[in-house]
Design a protein around this motif. Structure first.
Motif, PDB file in Angstrom:
ATOM      1  N   TYR A 185       0.826  -1.202   0.000  1.00  0.00           N
ATOM      2  CA  TYR A 185       0.000   0.000   0.000  1.00  0.00           C
ATOM      3  C   TYR A 185       0.861   1.253   0.000  1.00  0.00           C
ATOM      4  CZ  TYR A 185      -3.965   3.005   0.784  1.00  0.00           C
ATOM      5  OH  TYR A 185      -4.924   3.963   0.624  1.00  0.00           O
ATOM      6  N   ALA A 186       1.936   1.227   0.781  1.00  0.00           N
ATOM      7  CA  ALA A 186       2.818   2.396   0.831  1.00  0.00           C
ATOM      8  C   ALA A 186       3.422   2.661  -0.540  1.00  0.00           C
ATOM      9  CB  ALA A 186       3.914   2.179   1.868  1.00  0.00           C
TER      10      ALA A 186
ATOM     11  N   LEU B   7       7.127   6.937  14.102  1.00  0.00           N
ATOM     12  CA  LEU B   7       6.285   5.750  13.903  1.00  0.00           C
ATOM     13  C   LEU B   7       7.125   4.564  13.442  1.00  0.00           C
ATOM     14  CD1 LEU B   7       2.974   6.921  12.207  1.00  0.00           C
ATOM     15  CD2 LEU B   7       3.329   6.085  14.510  1.00  0.00           C
ATOM     16  N   VAL B   8       8.042   4.829  12.505  1.00  0.00           N
ATOM     17  CA  VAL B   8       8.870   3.742  11.984  1.00  0.00           C
ATOM     18  C   VAL B   8       9.690   3.131  13.110  1.00  0.00           C
ATOM     19  CG1 VAL B   8      10.758   3.174  10.442  1.00  0.00           C
ATOM     20  CG2 VAL B   8       8.975   4.716   9.686  1.00  0.00           C
ATOM     21  N   SER B  42       0.397  -2.786  12.969  1.00  0.00           N
ATOM     22  CA  SER B  42      -0.643  -1.768  12.853  1.00  0.00           C
ATOM     23  C   SER B  42      -0.025  -0.389  12.673  1.00  0.00           C
ATOM     24  CB  SER B  42      -1.524  -1.770  14.095  1.00  0.00           C
ATOM     25  OG  SER B  42      -2.095  -3.033  14.260  1.00  0.00           O
ATOM     26  N   LEU B  43       1.045  -0.135  13.433  1.00  0.00           N
ATOM     27  CA  LEU B  43       1.719   1.162  13.291  1.00  0.00           C
ATOM     28  C   LEU B  43       2.309   1.313  11.892  1.00  0.00           C
ATOM     29  CD1 LEU B  43       3.525   1.884  16.652  1.00  0.00           C
ATOM     30  CD2 LEU B  43       1.575   3.028  15.644  1.00  0.00           C
ATOM     31  N   VAL B  47       2.162   4.275   8.913  1.00  0.00           N
ATOM     32  CA  VAL B  47       3.237   4.824   8.082  1.00  0.00           C
ATOM     33  C   VAL B  47       2.836   4.732   6.612  1.00  0.00           C
ATOM     34  CG1 VAL B  47       5.649   4.597   7.439  1.00  0.00           C
ATOM     35  CG2 VAL B  47       4.941   4.090   9.771  1.00  0.00           C
ATOM     36  N   ALA B  48       2.264   3.578   6.246  1.00  0.00           N
ATOM     37  CA  ALA B  48       1.897   3.367   4.844  1.00  0.00           C
ATOM     38  C   ALA B  48       0.827   4.354   4.391  1.00  0.00           C
ATOM     39  CB  ALA B  48       1.403   1.945   4.643  1.00  0.00           C
TER      40      ALA B  48
END
Lengths: 568, 165
Positions: A185-186, B7-8, B42-43, B47-48
């Protein structure tokens, strides 16, 4: 737009809800689940005809605009898989109904069985129809959760042990799937397969390669491809026979289907032929060597299951029309055959009290119907000429020979060797379990000094083993005094899953199950008949597989059908 | 695409700790590890989804610029629900395992272990001995090719004879 497409998912889900509501009416529950699955068979057959005549059938669920919605697609491959899985699940359900009606185990949560089984069917159907990766993930979760419950049904020690490993491995693979979804998705901003097919081509090579490897690893765990296959033979054999049958038939094939779909639709330019061929080679050889070493029929079949996944991967790896057609045919053959074999094994276990080779013998004379039912699919599995296994293997070998690379030729050799070793494994099973007499089996067992041997001698007539004298909760024998509670405890422990007596002892004691219920024999027999029928209709079926393969490699039928439906 | 480094890093830390815990033997620790991995994943969906923005609620004819991408959030919700169900199931299984065995360790495959041990000691397989003793009409149980008479793990002589056939 075809409103039939969601039905193979919707019907079982609604049926699961209804059968949960009917928890206290087991009879209605059974008929309901049978009716639901029978109607799924009809719907799937209609879908297959439509997909074959008019191209892929699609539905955007809820008519959401653009990329937001969920799309279900039934092209030739998906519809074919749907039909086969529907037939197989119907047979397995009928078999388990037959089993449940005759045994009526008190305390066993059979009422949970039907709803869970229907959820499993819905998950499998959804996986075949899913037109986007996230929906595929959800369907995997549906079928996995149902399989967790079915595998640990009853919560006995053996099942909890096997279930632990199964659940953990699959949890990790699901997590890996989620990670690859996030990456996808990213990178592309969509998870719909049709959009991904266009956008992945625009990505830099290394990014799309990483996405491909992530997805392949995820699906390889589900499909039990060699380095990731070790969980399977451990967990499948402990489950009840119909559960093992449906797992062996369908769950790994869902993974294979996902690999096939992703390889042809998303990454047509990057087949990774060498990597997959190596994986296929190792899966075949190591799987079958494992099968040869086993001394339990269920475990032996679980290993052949792993081994024959290698053939399917071989067809996918070649990335050619003939290869894909071969894989399509072989999937159909293998689903039918593997399920049939496990169902028959359930009957063998019922008749002889065990599937351990050491404990049984003489079934060819004692239960000739079972022997025929085992022999036909077993020979089919090994690939003896008139049967569909032979046709499928020839198709795959032809595809490999068309490819012509040295590695592909190695795969042909390895495939032939695997086929012969499969024949060896099933022939050994046949000779030991079906041909020698139970008495010989018993003597051999004693001679080897298995602890079972000693326990098995007791019930032979003439040896009265009843306790000599009982007094105030204690049993007094010549050897000493034992508390009755201890005996009870020992009996309970020993009785749990593995009976202490072998087949010979059971016959001597007159406690063997002489009667194989028709409700179990008929579905198993029907599946065996279907597997034989596969070789009769092999021509049209192979042609259908070939047309499906053409569709898959052209990609345009799928893409145009999904993308024009999007803006009606 | 801009990436939120915090987040990463948090996702990476959660995943790392989770993997460490999953490698433990005790099922309850594995469960904690799986929950941590689930949260890390989930995190990573956050990011995505790209940079944070306004809440993705669109009124009729309203401005759609600067909205957060709602799709990853919907996916994360699904993933969280699934993690919840997973946690419940694994917890129940750990409890059952504790009930049955007094511990909740992930156990080895018994049958596999047996076969491996027999192979290490180079014992002929049960099925092999069974087939070699399988002479119809032969009622002498003392057939030398039948395999070791007493303990199969020590009777080397009978075994080599069995293999040479």
């Amino acid at each position: 737009m075809n409103s039939l497409v969601p039905l193979p998912v919707l019907l079982p889900i609604l049926g699961a809800g209804a059968s949960l509501a009917l928890l206290h009416h087991p009879r209605i529950q059974r008929w309901l689940s049978l009716a639901v699955l029978a109607s799924v068979v009809v719907v799937a057959a209609v879908l297959l005809v439509q997909a074959d005549r008019h191209g892929p059938q699609t539905v955007w669920i809820g008519a959401w605009p653009e990329t937001l919605g969920i799309v279900l697609v039934a092209d030739r491959l998906a519809a074919l898989m749907l039909l086969v899985s529907a037939i197989v699940t119907l047979a397995v359900l009928a078999y388990s109904v037959g089993q449940g009606m005759t045994e009526d185990e008190e305390g066993a949560p059979i009422s949970v069985y039907h709803p869970t089984f229907l959820v499993l069917v819905a998950g499998v159907a959804n996986a075949f129809l899913a037109g986007d990766l996230f929906n595929l993930f959800v369907s995997f979760e549906m079928l996995l959760f149902a399989s967790y419950v079915l595998l640990t049904l009853g919560g006995t020690a053996a099942r909890v042990r096997a279930g632990t490993i199964y659940v953990l491995v699959n949890l990790l693979s699901s997590t890996l799937f989620l990670i690859s979804l996030a990456v996808t998705y990213a990178a592309t901003g969509t998870l719909t397969l049709a959009h991904l097919a266009q956008r992945l081509a625009e990505l830099p090579d290394h990014v799309s390669l990483m996405i491909q490897l992530l997805l392949l690893t995820t699906f390889a765990i589900k499909a039990a491809v060699f380095p990731l296959s070790l969980w399977l033979p451990d967990s499948y054999p402990t489950a009840p026979a119909p559960v093992t049958a449906v797992f062996a038939g369908l769950l790994t094939k869902v993974g294979v289907y996902a690999i096939l779909r992703v390889q042809t639709l998303l990454f047509p330019g990057s087949p990774l032929t060498d990597l997959l061929l190596w994986a296929a080679l190792l899966t075949m050889l190591i799987g079958i060597l494992g099968a040869v070493a086993q001394s339990d029929i269920k475990r032996m079949l679980s290993f052949t299951l792993v081994s024959h996944i290698g053939y399917l991967i071989l067809g996918i790896a070649l990335d050619s029309r003939t290869g894909t057609a071969g894989t399509t045919f072989y999937v159909v053959h293998h689903i039918t055959i593997q399920t049939a074999l496990f169902l028959v094994l359930g009957l063998v276990e019922r008749r002889a009290g065990s599937t351990a080779l050491m404990r049984i013998g003489g079934l060819a004379r004692i239960a000739p119907v079972l022997a025929v039912l085992f022999f036909v699919p077993a020979m089919n599995l090994a690939g003896i000429p008139p049967f569909s296994g032979f046709i499928g293997k020839v198709g795959l070998f032809q595809a490999a020979q068309l490819d012509g690379s040295p590695l592909a030729w190695t795969l042909v050799a390895a495939g032939a060797a695997t086929s012969l070793l499969t024949l060896y494994a099933v022939a050994k099973t046949w000779a030991v379990a079906f041909w020698r007499s139970p008495r010989e089996a018993h003597e051999a067992l004693e001679a080897i000094g298995d602890s079972v041997g000693e326990a098995a001698v007791e019930p032979v007539p003439g040896h009265d083993t009843r306790p000599v004298h009982q007094h105030r909760g204690h049993v007094h024998t010549a050897a000493g005094t034992v508390s009755r509670r201890d005996i009870e405890e020992a009996r309970r422990l020993g009785d749990d899953n593995e009976p202490d007596r072998d087949f010979y002892a059971l016959i001597q004691a007159g406690e063997d199950n002489r009667h194989s219920p028709l409700g179990m024999l008929l579905p198993a027999g029907a599946l065996v008949a279907a597997s034989v029928l596969l070789s009769v209709i092999a021509g049209p079926l192979y042609a259908l597989g070939d047309r499906a393969a053409v569709d898959l490699h052209e990609r345009t039928p799928y893409l145009s059908s999904v993308l024009t439906e999007e803006h009606p | 695409m801009t990436v939120n480094l915090t987040l990463v890093l948090v996702a990476a830390a959660l995943l790392g700790c989770g993997v460490y815990l999953v490698l433990e033997r005790s099922l309850s620790r594995v469960l904690v590890g799986i929950v941590m991995i689930g949260n890390g994943v989930s995190l990573s969906f956050m990011v995505a989804g790209g940079p944070a923005g306004r809440a993705p609620i669109v009124s009729k004819g309203g401005d759609t610029g600067g909205l957060t991408d709602p799709l990853p959030q919907a996916m994360v919700l699904t993933a969280i629900v699934i993690t919840l169900a997973t946690t419940a199931f694994v917890l129940a299984m750990a409890y059952r395992s504790w009930q049955l065995n007094g511990h909740d360790d992930v156990q080895d495959d018994i049958e596999d272990d047996t076969i491996r041990r027999l192979a290490l000691r180079d014992v002929t397989s049960e099925a092999y001995s069974a087939t070699t003793s399988d002479y119809p009409g032969d009622d002498s149980s003392g057939d030398p090719g039948q395999g070791p008479d007493d303990d199969p793990l020590v009777a080397d002589a009978a075994e080599t004879e069995g293999r040479s056939r």
